[in-house]
Design a protein around this motif. Structure first.
Motif, PDB file in Angstrom:
ATOM      1  N   SER A   1       0.831  -1.213   0.000  1.00 27.48           N
ATOM      2  CA  SER A   1       0.000   0.000   0.000  1.00 27.48           C
ATOM      3  C   SER A   1       0.861   1.257   0.000  1.00 27.48           C
ATOM      4  O   SER A   1       0.531   2.237  -0.677  1.00 27.48           O
ATOM      5  CB  SER A   1      -0.920   0.016   1.223  1.00 27.48           C
ATOM      6  OG  SER A   1      -1.888  -0.998   1.139  1.00 27.48           O
ATOM      7  N   GLN A   2       1.951   1.251   0.747  1.00 27.01           N
ATOM      8  CA  GLN A   2       2.842   2.409   0.779  1.00 27.01           C
ATOM      9  C   GLN A   2       3.495   2.649  -0.579  1.00 27.01           C
ATOM     10  O   GLN A   2       3.641   3.784  -1.017  1.00 27.01           O
ATOM     11  CB  GLN A   2       3.916   2.241   1.853  1.00 27.01           C
ATOM     12  CG  GLN A   2       3.395   2.407   3.254  1.00 27.01           C
ATOM     13  CD  GLN A   2       4.504   2.323   4.284  1.00 27.01           C
ATOM     14  OE1 GLN A   2       5.632   1.938   3.992  1.00 27.01           O
ATOM     15  NE2 GLN A   2       4.182   2.691   5.516  1.00 27.01           N
TER      16      GLN A   2
ATOM     17  N   GLU B   1       2.294   1.565  -3.582  1.00 26.16           N
ATOM     18  CA  GLU B   1       1.259   1.833  -4.584  1.00 26.16           C
ATOM     19  C   GLU B   1       0.431   3.089  -4.292  1.00 26.16           C
ATOM     20  O   GLU B   1      -0.344   3.519  -5.132  1.00 26.16           O
ATOM     21  CB  GLU B   1       0.317   0.622  -4.703  1.00 26.16           C
ATOM     22  CG  GLU B   1       0.985  -0.638  -5.204  1.00 26.16           C
ATOM     23  CD  GLU B   1       1.414  -0.533  -6.651  1.00 26.16           C
ATOM     24  OE1 GLU B   1       0.706   0.113  -7.455  1.00 26.16           O
ATOM     25  OE2 GLU B   1       2.476  -1.098  -6.981  1.00 26.16           O
ATOM     26  N   HIS B   2       0.562   3.619  -3.080  1.00 26.83           N
ATOM     27  CA  HIS B   2      -0.211   4.799  -2.653  1.00 26.83           C
ATOM     28  C   HIS B   2      -1.715   4.569  -2.748  1.00 26.83           C
ATOM     29  O   HIS B   2      -2.469   5.462  -3.111  1.00 26.83           O
ATOM     30  CB  HIS B   2       0.192   6.044  -3.458  1.00 26.83           C
ATOM     31  CG  HIS B   2       1.655   6.341  -3.380  1.00 26.83           C
ATOM     32  ND1 HIS B   2       2.267   6.773  -2.225  1.00 26.83           N
ATOM     33  CD2 HIS B   2       2.637   6.237  -4.311  1.00 26.83           C
ATOM     34  CE1 HIS B   2       3.558   6.941  -2.448  1.00 26.83           C
ATOM     35  NE2 HIS B   2       3.814   6.619  -3.708  1.00 26.83           N
ATOM     36  N   GLN B   3      -2.105   3.359  -2.440  1.00 24.55           N
ATOM     37  CA  GLN B   3      -3.530   3.023  -2.365  1.00 24.55           C
ATOM     38  C   GLN B   3      -3.688   1.801  -1.465  1.00 24.55           C
ATOM     39  O   GLN B   3      -2.749   1.053  -1.239  1.00 24.55           O
ATOM     40  CB  GLN B   3      -4.134   2.755  -3.741  1.00 24.55           C
ATOM     41  CG  GLN B   3      -3.521   1.578  -4.480  1.00 24.55           C
ATOM     42  CD  GLN B   3      -4.159   1.373  -5.837  1.00 24.55           C
ATOM     43  OE1 GLN B   3      -5.269   1.792  -6.076  1.00 24.55           O
ATOM     44  NE2 GLN B   3      -3.433   0.726  -6.735  1.00 24.55           N
TER      45      GLN B   3
END
Length: 93
Positions: free
Chosen positions: A82-83, A85-87
């Motif tokens: 998530s960090q 991919e920024h999602q």
């Protein structure tokens, strides 16, 4: 290149005075090659009417501790992705 991750499981047995059974606790620690560690616990309780077979309690407590450890590792991995991919990422079991 090979990396070694270690899992150490310690088992503890205690008599349950109230139920007259036995409780087994497994403490599992995963340590990665980079030094990161996760730890978990699992328990199993023997019914006093069941035969005394310590290995069964140890197996069940260990399985529960390792299942929790695997769930923690999936959450950590999901957070890491998530960090990057920024999602929000949710990995399946």
């Amino acid at each position: 290149m090979a990396h070694t991750w270690n899992v150490v499981v310690q088992l503890f047995d205690a008599d349950d005075i109230e139920t007259e059974g036995t409780e087994t606790t497994a403490h599992a620690v995963l340590t990665t090659s980079s030094g990161t560690s996760l730890e978990s616990r699992g328990t199993a309780r023997r019914n006093p009417d069941d035969p005394e077979v310590p290995e069964i309690g140890e197996e069940l407590a260990t399985a529960r501790a390792l299942r929790d450890l695997a769930d923690q590792l999936l959450r950590v991995t999901s957070d890491d992705i998530s960090q990057i991919e920024h999602q929000s990422i949710h990995l399946r079991r």
